[in-house]
Motif scaffolding. Sequence first.
Motif, PDB file in Angstrom:
ATOM      1  N   LEU A   1     -13.920   0.074  10.633  1.00 26.53           N
ATOM      2  CA  LEU A   1     -14.447   0.456  11.870  1.00 26.53           C
ATOM      3  C   LEU A   1     -15.159   1.274  12.239  1.00 26.53           C
ATOM      4  N   TRP A   2     -14.637   2.566  11.208  1.00 26.48           N
ATOM      5  CA  TRP A   2     -15.933   3.606  11.574  1.00 26.48           C
ATOM      6  C   TRP A   2     -17.454   2.844  11.717  1.00 26.48           C
TER       7      TRP A   2
ATOM      8  N   MET B   1     -11.873   6.031  -7.326  1.00 26.54           N
ATOM      9  CA  MET B   1     -11.985   4.447  -7.206  1.00 26.54           C
ATOM     10  C   MET B   1     -13.153   4.530  -8.854  1.00 26.54           C
TER      11      MET B   1
ATOM     12  N   ILE C   1      -6.327  -1.754  -2.408  1.00 24.69           N
ATOM     13  CA  ILE C   1      -6.990  -0.140  -1.733  1.00 24.69           C
ATOM     14  C   ILE C   1      -8.406  -0.088  -1.556  1.00 24.69           C
ATOM     15  N   GLU C   2      -9.000  -0.835  -1.912  1.00 23.83           N
ATOM     16  CA  GLU C   2     -10.435  -1.027  -1.741  1.00 23.83           C
ATOM     17  C   GLU C   2     -10.748  -2.138  -0.525  1.00 23.83           C
TER      18      GLU C   2
ATOM     19  N   PHE D   1      -5.918  -2.825  -7.916  1.00 25.89           N
ATOM     20  CA  PHE D   1      -6.944  -2.017  -6.930  1.00 25.89           C
ATOM     21  C   PHE D   1      -7.556  -2.445  -5.820  1.00 25.89           C
TER      22      PHE D   1
ATOM     23  N   ARG E   1     -21.100   0.531  18.331  1.00 23.16           N
ATOM     24  CA  ARG E   1     -21.129   0.575  19.422  1.00 23.16           C
ATOM     25  C   ARG E   1     -21.343   1.719  20.375  1.00 23.16           C
TER      26      ARG E   1
ATOM     27  N   TRP F   1      -8.246  -2.177   1.634  1.00 20.45           N
ATOM     28  CA  TRP F   1      -8.212  -0.731   3.259  1.00 20.45           C
ATOM     29  C   TRP F   1      -9.056  -0.024   3.158  1.00 20.45           C
ATOM     30  N   MET F   2      -9.846   0.094   2.418  1.00 19.82           N
ATOM     31  CA  MET F   2     -11.402   1.379   2.789  1.00 19.82           C
ATOM     32  C   MET F   2     -12.407   0.381   3.200  1.00 19.82           C
TER      33      MET F   2
ATOM     34  N   GLY G   1     -10.334   5.460  13.493  1.00 28.59           N
ATOM     35  CA  GLY G   1     -11.601   5.255  13.110  1.00 28.59           C
ATOM     36  C   GLY G   1     -12.296   4.389  14.700  1.00 28.59           C
TER      37      GLY G   1
ATOM     38  N   ARG H   1     -18.128   1.771  15.038  1.00 29.94           N
ATOM     39  CA  ARG H   1     -17.908   2.760  16.276  1.00 29.94           C
ATOM     40  C   ARG H   1     -19.622   3.143  16.305  1.00 29.94           C
TER      41      ARG H   1
ATOM     42  N   ARG I   1      -1.199   5.434   9.069  1.00 28.32           N
ATOM     43  CA  ARG I   1      -2.532   4.160   8.604  1.00 28.32           C
ATOM     44  C   ARG I   1      -3.234   4.146   9.602  1.00 28.32           C
TER      45      ARG I   1
ATOM     46  N   GLU J   1     -13.422  11.780   7.834  1.00 33.84           N
ATOM     47  CA  GLU J   1     -14.880  10.822   7.295  1.00 33.84           C
ATOM     48  C   GLU J   1     -14.615  11.059   5.726  1.00 33.84           C
TER      49      GLU J   1
ATOM     50  N   LEU K   1       0.847  -0.917   0.143  1.00 32.45           N
ATOM     51  CA  LEU K   1       0.109   0.102  -0.118  1.00 32.45           C
ATOM     52  C   LEU K   1       0.699   1.129  -0.191  1.00 32.45           C
TER      53      LEU K   1
ATOM     54  N   GLN L   1     -11.121   0.356   6.929  1.00 34.24           N
ATOM     55  CA  GLN L   1     -11.353   1.216   7.488  1.00 34.24           C
ATOM     56  C   GLN L   1     -12.853   1.533   8.257  1.00 34.24           C
ATOM     57  N   ARG L   2     -13.809   1.683   6.993  1.00 36.91           N
ATOM     58  CA  ARG L   2     -15.483   1.702   6.675  1.00 36.91           C
ATOM     59  C   ARG L   2     -15.547   1.096   8.325  1.00 36.91           C
TER      60      ARG L   2
END
Lengths: 112, 112
Positions: free
Chosen positions: A92-93, B86, A82-83, A79, A99, A85-86, B28, A96, B21, B76, A8, A89-90
């Motif tokens: 994790l949000w 993308m 990248i997706e 690619f 929770r 990793w995104m 996140g 949250r 990262r 975000e 990455l 990340q998403r």
Amino acid sequence: MEQYSDPLDGIFQALADPTRRAVLARLGRGPASISDLAGPFSMALPSFMKHIHALEGSGLIRTQKQGRVRTCAIEESRFAAIEAWMSTQRALWQGRTDRLEQFVTSAENKEK
Amino acid sequence: MEQYSDPLDGIFQALADPTRRAVLARLGRGPASISDLAGPFSMALPSFMKHIHALEGSGLIRTQKQGRVRTCAIEESRFAAIEAWMSTQRALWQGRTDRLEQFVTSAENKEK
């Protein structure tokens, strides 16, 4: 392909330049020769080749020489990193938000 | 926020580093103070702050100082720029696949 501890690093580094993103957009429509790719840019060929090497080093494109012509093509599978990793990340949000929702629901239930 | 001709330059540059990262992954899960964020990294604080400034400069995080504590939070909405890029890239590939399909279908019809 250059060696990065994490692919990455090289991928995002390659994407951090408008010329390289424009080359990827052009290659998204199909393979092209170096001279076709270089055409739209007012840039000396050695400078342009540095961008091609950065893209090739990241694995986002592959190049192949036939006779005197080097053709570049996009490596769509790259690619996916990248997706992925995104998505992480998403997630994790989302975790949250879930929770927070649990907390609010639990607080509401206690109030009842 | 630093001025880039295209915000994607700064965003991808910020993402091209494993420490940055990792900080984004931590954020996140929710906002955190600089000292909490720096904890897991064996890095001098000035070096760590360079990473925080790179992230803040790209707009991927925002920071706020209350008293002596600076708290960082993920932005975000800024990730939408990555997703938009993308999507554009994917649309180009899709267009190419569609054109190839049209060509094959047209060639098959001519054969009939």
